[in-house]
Design a protein around this motif. Structure first.
Motif, PDB file in Angstrom:
ATOM      1  N   PRO A 129       0.806  -1.232   0.000  1.00 35.88           N
ATOM      2  CA  PRO A 129       0.000   0.000   0.000  1.00 35.88           C
ATOM      3  C   PRO A 129       0.833   1.273   0.000  1.00 35.88           C
ATOM      4  O   PRO A 129       0.301   2.342   0.244  1.00 35.88           O
ATOM      5  CB  PRO A 129      -0.768  -0.126   1.303  1.00 35.88           C
ATOM      6  CG  PRO A 129       0.187  -0.806   2.220  1.00 35.88           C
ATOM      7  CD  PRO A 129       0.990  -1.762   1.360  1.00 35.88           C
ATOM      8  N   LYS A 130       2.149   1.142  -0.216  1.00 43.33           N
ATOM      9  CA  LYS A 130       2.976   2.345  -0.245  1.00 43.33           C
ATOM     10  C   LYS A 130       2.652   3.170  -1.490  1.00 43.33           C
ATOM     11  O   LYS A 130       2.173   2.622  -2.465  1.00 43.33           O
ATOM     12  CB  LYS A 130       4.448   1.945  -0.233  1.00 43.33           C
ATOM     13  CG  LYS A 130       4.846   1.221   1.052  1.00 43.33           C
ATOM     14  CD  LYS A 130       6.229   0.655   0.904  1.00 43.33           C
ATOM     15  CE  LYS A 130       6.548  -0.263   2.078  1.00 43.33           C
ATOM     16  NZ  LYS A 130       7.797  -0.978   1.909  1.00 43.33           N
ATOM     17  N   PRO A 131       2.957   4.428  -1.525  1.00 43.74           N
ATOM     18  CA  PRO A 131       3.522   5.255  -0.455  1.00 43.74           C
ATOM     19  C   PRO A 131       2.467   5.693   0.557  1.00 43.74           C
ATOM     20  O   PRO A 131       1.305   5.835   0.215  1.00 43.74           O
ATOM     21  CB  PRO A 131       4.070   6.457  -1.217  1.00 43.74           C
ATOM     22  CG  PRO A 131       3.227   6.556  -2.438  1.00 43.74           C
ATOM     23  CD  PRO A 131       2.843   5.154  -2.794  1.00 43.74           C
ATOM     24  N   TYR A 132       2.927   5.921   1.780  1.00 41.98           N
ATOM     25  CA  TYR A 132       1.992   6.287   2.847  1.00 41.98           C
ATOM     26  C   TYR A 132       1.682   7.784   2.853  1.00 41.98           C
ATOM     27  O   TYR A 132       0.598   8.187   3.252  1.00 41.98           O
ATOM     28  CB  TYR A 132       2.581   5.889   4.207  1.00 41.98           C
ATOM     29  CG  TYR A 132       2.828   4.403   4.313  1.00 41.98           C
ATOM     30  CD1 TYR A 132       1.762   3.502   4.171  1.00 41.98           C
ATOM     31  CD2 TYR A 132       4.097   3.888   4.527  1.00 41.98           C
ATOM     32  CE1 TYR A 132       1.974   2.139   4.249  1.00 41.98           C
ATOM     33  CE2 TYR A 132       4.311   2.523   4.606  1.00 41.98           C
ATOM     34  CZ  TYR A 132       3.250   1.653   4.467  1.00 41.98           C
ATOM     35  OH  TYR A 132       3.453   0.302   4.534  1.00 41.98           O
ATOM     36  N   LEU A 133       2.637   8.592   2.435  1.00 44.69           N
ATOM     37  CA  LEU A 133       2.426  10.048   2.472  1.00 44.69           C
ATOM     38  C   LEU A 133       1.490  10.488   1.354  1.00 44.69           C
ATOM     39  O   LEU A 133       1.481   9.901   0.273  1.00 44.69           O
ATOM     40  CB  LEU A 133       3.755  10.789   2.308  1.00 44.69           C
ATOM     41  CG  LEU A 133       4.784  10.647   3.411  1.00 44.69           C
ATOM     42  CD1 LEU A 133       6.096  11.258   2.956  1.00 44.69           C
ATOM     43  CD2 LEU A 133       4.293  11.314   4.688  1.00 44.69           C
ATOM     44  N   ASP A 134       0.689  11.534   1.617  1.00 43.69           N
ATOM     45  CA  ASP A 134      -0.132  12.128   0.565  1.00 43.69           C
ATOM     46  C   ASP A 134       0.697  13.023  -0.343  1.00 43.69           C
ATOM     47  O   ASP A 134       0.407  13.156  -1.522  1.00 43.69           O
ATOM     48  CB  ASP A 134      -1.244  12.991   1.184  1.00 43.69           C
ATOM     49  CG  ASP A 134      -2.329  12.131   1.795  1.00 43.69           C
ATOM     50  OD1 ASP A 134      -2.459  10.977   1.356  1.00 43.69           O
ATOM     51  OD2 ASP A 134      -3.005  12.606   2.731  1.00 43.69           O
ATOM     52  N   ARG A 135       1.702  13.647   0.241  1.00 43.36           N
ATOM     53  CA  ARG A 135       2.382  14.698  -0.504  1.00 43.36           C
ATOM     54  C   ARG A 135       3.768  14.941   0.078  1.00 43.36           C
ATOM     55  O   ARG A 135       3.971  14.821   1.290  1.00 43.36           O
ATOM     56  CB  ARG A 135       1.532  15.974  -0.399  1.00 43.36           C
ATOM     57  CG  ARG A 135       2.114  17.186  -1.057  1.00 43.36           C
ATOM     58  CD  ARG A 135       1.147  18.328  -1.059  1.00 43.36           C
ATOM     59  NE  ARG A 135       0.193  18.202  -2.164  1.00 43.36           N
ATOM     60  CZ  ARG A 135      -0.650  19.153  -2.514  1.00 43.36           C
ATOM     61  NH1 ARG A 135      -0.704  20.290  -1.849  1.00 43.36           N
ATOM     62  NH2 ARG A 135      -1.468  18.980  -3.541  1.00 43.36           N
ATOM     63  N   VAL A 136       4.701  15.265  -0.813  1.00 39.31           N
ATOM     64  CA  VAL A 136       6.021  15.728  -0.383  1.00 39.31           C
ATOM     65  C   VAL A 136       6.227  17.103  -0.992  1.00 39.31           C
ATOM     66  O   VAL A 136       6.052  17.283  -2.200  1.00 39.31           O
ATOM     67  CB  VAL A 136       7.146  14.778  -0.864  1.00 39.31           C
ATOM     68  CG1 VAL A 136       8.520  15.344  -0.490  1.00 39.31           C
ATOM     69  CG2 VAL A 136       6.977  13.385  -0.273  1.00 39.31           C
ATOM     70  N   ILE A 137       6.568  18.087  -0.157  1.00 38.77           N
ATOM     71  CA  ILE A 137       6.895  19.421  -0.667  1.00 38.77           C
ATOM     72  C   ILE A 137       8.394  19.601  -0.522  1.00 38.77           C
ATOM     73  O   ILE A 137       8.945  19.466   0.582  1.00 38.77           O
ATOM     74  CB  ILE A 137       6.135  20.513   0.108  1.00 38.77           C
ATOM     75  CG1 ILE A 137       4.624  20.357  -0.126  1.00 38.77           C
ATOM     76  CG2 ILE A 137       6.599  21.905  -0.335  1.00 38.77           C
ATOM     77  CD1 ILE A 137       3.787  21.336   0.664  1.00 38.77           C
TER      78      ILE A 137
END
Lengths: 295, 524
Positions: free
Chosen positions: B214-222
């Motif tokens: 189910p990766k990636p866990y983050l919604d967003r990387v800034i």
């Protein structure tokens, strides 16, 4: 100025005027204090090799000694273990040398250009005024950064760079003085006696135009010291010589943990620049009889 | 200590400690935005033809493999691989069902294209893939890299931060040397480039179709670009940043972050970078042709003091041409020359350079790579002045520095940061191989060092498949170079990371922050 300049120069009571100005200057207590401080800084700068014979950049003790922690290093040590007091003493040399040399060079260029433009007028004036405008419309500190970056940062190149961005101020001032003075009777008289242009410019008109130049010069020394500090702060100083600005620049990273590294040279710059500006004000009062009599 | 209550409490603590990671491993929390800071804005996020972007590339593009902390390859786009007995053919089985961000399927043609493109356009790829003659694609899910000579370092050069796999259909018509712009930011990676505001930040959104579910866990990387160290420090303190590498705040301030309630200091070293700072002598300078002078300079430098003062302890003494960070290849028998001013003075006297009236023996020009802290140059300069060498430093911006050292050769000593990357053949050989003395080529053999035996060892190690034999070749290389002193190797700076204490798994393997962040998640 009015009383002195309207005579034929040979008859000018120069010594009288100078004495009166000096007396006026000495009656101003802040001017006297500022002068004494500058004399002190100058003496320290001259005596630096006697006070601290060793290279002020050498690492002599452990880093981050606070002021007062070790009597041998009264103002503490910096991030590499260099003596802050030695840096302060030697830094005064660079600051004063660059300040005075840049002022002298800038004033010389400014007088030559301003005098030529103001005295001859016409096309020469037009051309020189355009030249001054080119320099004045460019942000001076940006131009200084570019000049120093191209020429590689050394004391000589920084001095020349500062002179190149300050001369237009003097040039405009001198031009304005010359334009008003060239129509005066004593100049007409000098022309009538058959004097050459150079003699009229430098012997007849220039002495009468000097007071505002002297006042501005003291302020230019102050701003040259500030410009050198700003350059060194940005890492564009001469890396092999210590200056107050480079000490602040090096100490900036540790502002939160060792604020004295920026505060000590910062106070030195503030006091020196303040002294120069106070002297400039006092000179303005003293050399401008109209202004002083109005008070 | 022996009371039963205490034992029970201890048992409970141990139990809790055992349970906690297990619970975490079961249920990483989905969601959240990671705010990651870079010091300088790169022309592109891709490592395809650029070595300044190892920390962003993997988020958008996968590699064939990735690595654990000991540089052991782990599957990524390749699920398995094998090497032919002669060392000339690497066969990769590729992952099924992987698509690019634009929906097109990933196939062996993309692998073949990417490897050849890296060979043509990547600054290090030209060397790494120099022996690649072709990449065969017998079917859509098999790629075979064919070599003219064995290349034992190849298998460690395939991480996403070094060798991204890009879509052929996008890059086929794209210039080899131009940095890929936002329209070309299409990969198979866990994050998709959403927007890039030049001079400020780039936004990477979660790739919902990522193959490693189910990766990636983050919604967003800034990714924020902040060149000023003080501004980065202020942003970390204000809670505006979660993560940054390569010492994002001044080292002098690091002590304060160690006890920070919200932020942690991570000083692990990562095998993929091999950070190393060293002084190269210009052996074309007559005075430096004398070995005694070079040895004297080595004796004049206190490497431990450099670590303690210049780096505030955030570095390791690294005395060999192969960085201590490359623990596989570094030879511990190579130790720093003893710091002793008297030995240095004696050697300089013996070499026939007495002190003049002003205490100086001779002048030398000291340059330094501007990415190195100027305080290191000041330290070296003052150390040399102490033994009577009138060293002067020059502050040059990066372009002028590269030109001064590698084109004009207008230097006597230069402090370089020739990183060793992941393998000595790729990262170290360039500085010592006589055939790499090429005027005008940045980061080449700036010393103009020539030793036929060193050349032989380097060339043999480059094609030696047996790790033990290769290690022996590199050990001999290190000992000879250390004895010849074409360089003084100084320290290996730590790549200090500042991280929000609530994030996990931001640097799982050898690539450090070059990790693809697919496993990064917040904990409560």
């Amino acid at each position: 100025m009015t009383t002195a300049t309207e005579r034929v120069p040979e008859a000018m009571p120069e010594s009288d005027g100078a004495w009166r100005s000096l007396r006026a200057f000495l009656r101003n207590p802040s001017a006297v204090i500022a002068s004494l401080f500058l004399v002190f800084v100058t003496l320290v700068a001259i005596a630096a090799p006697l006070i601290y014979p060793e290279d002020p950049l050498s690492m002599v003790t452990r880093p981050f000694l606070w002021p007062g922690q070790n009597p041998q290093f009264p103002l503490g040590s910096d991030t590499l273990g260099r003596d802050v007091a030695a840096g302060l003493v030697w830094g005064s040399r660079i600051s004063l040398i660059i300040g005075i040399a840049a002022m002298a060079l800038g004033v010389t260029i400014g007088i030559v250009v301003g005098a030529a433009a103001g005295y001859f007028g016409g096309r020469i004036d037009d051309a020189l005024v355009r030249l001054v405008e080119i320099f004045q419309t460019t942000p001076s500190f940006l131009m200084l950064i570019v000049l120093v970056a191209i020429a590689e940062p050394r004391v000589e190149s920084i001095t020349v760079g500062i002179a190149l961005v300050t001369w237009p101020t003097i040039a405009r001032l001198v031009r304005a003085e010359f334009r008003s003075l060239r129509e005066k009777d004593f100049v007409t008289a000098a022309r009538g006696l058959g004097y050459g242009h150079l003699r009229i410019i430098f012997i007849e008109i220039l002495p009468n135009a000097l007071p505002p130049i002297i006042v501005t010069s003291s302020v230019i020394v102050a701003s040259a010291i500030l410009m050198e500090s700003a350059l060194a702060f940005m890492g564009l100083g001469d890396p092999n010589r210590i200056s107050w600005g480079s000490m602040i620049g090096a100490g900036r990273e540790t502002l939160r943990t060792a604020w004295y590294l920026t505060a000590v040279p910062g106070v030195a710059i503030v006091l020196t620049v303040l002294a120069l500006n106070m002297i400039g004000d006092a000179l303005n009062d003293a050399l401008n009889p109209r202004l002083s009599s109005e008070r | 200590m022996k009371s039963p209550v205490f034992k029970a409490a201890a048992a409970l603590l141990v139990g809790a400690a055992l349970l906690a990671p297990a619970a975490e491993a079961q249920q990483p929390k989905h969601g959240g935005t990671l705010r990651f800071v870079m010091k300088y804005e790169p022309p592109t996020l891709s490592a395809l033809n650029n070595t300044s972007t190892p920390t962003t590339s993997a988020k958008v593009w996968d590699g064939l493999v990735t690595y654990d902390a000991d540089l052991k390859p782990l599957p990524m786009l390749a699920t398995s691989w094998s090497l032919s007995p002669d060392g000339l053919q690497y066969t990769f089985s590729l992952r099924e069902g992987v698509t690019f961000h634009d929906g097109k399927p990933f196939t062996s043609a993309d692998v073949a294209f990417s490897i050849l493109r890296l060979k043509a356009g990547h600054p290090r790829g030209r060397g790494t893939f120099a022996n690649v003659t072709e990449v065969k694609t017998p079917d859509a899910k098999t790629a075979v890299i064919v070599l003219s000579k064995p290349s034992p370092y190849l298998m460690v050069a395939l991480g996403p931060s070094e060798s991204p796999i890009v879509p052929k259909h996008v890059f086929e018509s794209f210039d080899v040397a131009t940095p890929p712009g936002p329209p070309q930011h299409i990969g198979t990676g866990p994050f998709v480039l959403k927007e890039w505001v030049r001079g400020s930040h780039a936004v990477l959104d979660r790739n919902p179709n990522y193959w490693d579910k189910p990766k990636p866990y983050l919604d967003r990387v800034i990714v924020r670009f902040m060149p000023d160290a003080a501004a980065r420090a202020a942003a970390f303190e204000a809670g505006d940043l979660d993560l940054g590498g390569l010492a994002p705040v001044p080292l002098s301030d690091m002590e304060r972050y160690k006890n920070h309630p919200r932020l942690a200091v991570d000083t692990r070293s990562f095998a993929y970078t091999g950070a190393q700072n060293q002084i190269f002598f210009n052996l074309d300078t007559p005075i430096l042709k004398e070995k005694k002078v070079r040895e004297a300079i080595a004796h004049a430098l206190d490497l431990q003091a450099i670590v303690d003062t210049v780096f505030y302890g955030y570095a390791k003494v690294s005395p060999s041409p192969i960085s201590v960070a490359l623990s596989t290849w570094y030879d511990p028998a190579v130790q720093p020359r003893k710091f002793d001013v008297n030995i240095a003075n004696k050697l300089l006297d013996e070499a026939g350079h007495p002190r003049a009236a002003n205490g100086m023996r001779f002048p030398l020009r000291l340059l330094f790579n501007p990415f190195i802290d100027a305080r290191l140059a000041e330290f070296v300069r003052q150390s040399l002045r102490r033994v009577g060498i009138d060293a002067t430093t020059q502050n040059l911006e990066f372009g002028a520095y590269v030109k001064g050292v590698y084109t004009d050769r207008a230097f006597d000593l230069t402090i370089e940061s020739l990183t060793n990357v992941f393998d000595p053949t790729v990262g170290v050989q360039r500085g010592y191989w006589s055939k790499n003395f090429r005027v005008g080529l940045p980061f080449s053999n700036s010393a103009h060092y020539e030793n036929p035996e060193v050349d032989r060892l380097l060339e043999a190690a480059a094609v030696e498949v047996d790790p033990a034999k290769r290690k022996e070749l590199f050990s001999q290389f290190q000992r000879i170079v250390h004895a010849d002193v074409p360089s003084v190797d100084l320290v290996s700076p730590l790549e200090v990371i500042i991280a929000n204490k609530k994030i996990r798994n931001y640097a799982r393997g050898a690539e450090g922050l070059g990790d693809n962040f697919s496993d990064v998640h917040f904990v409560d």
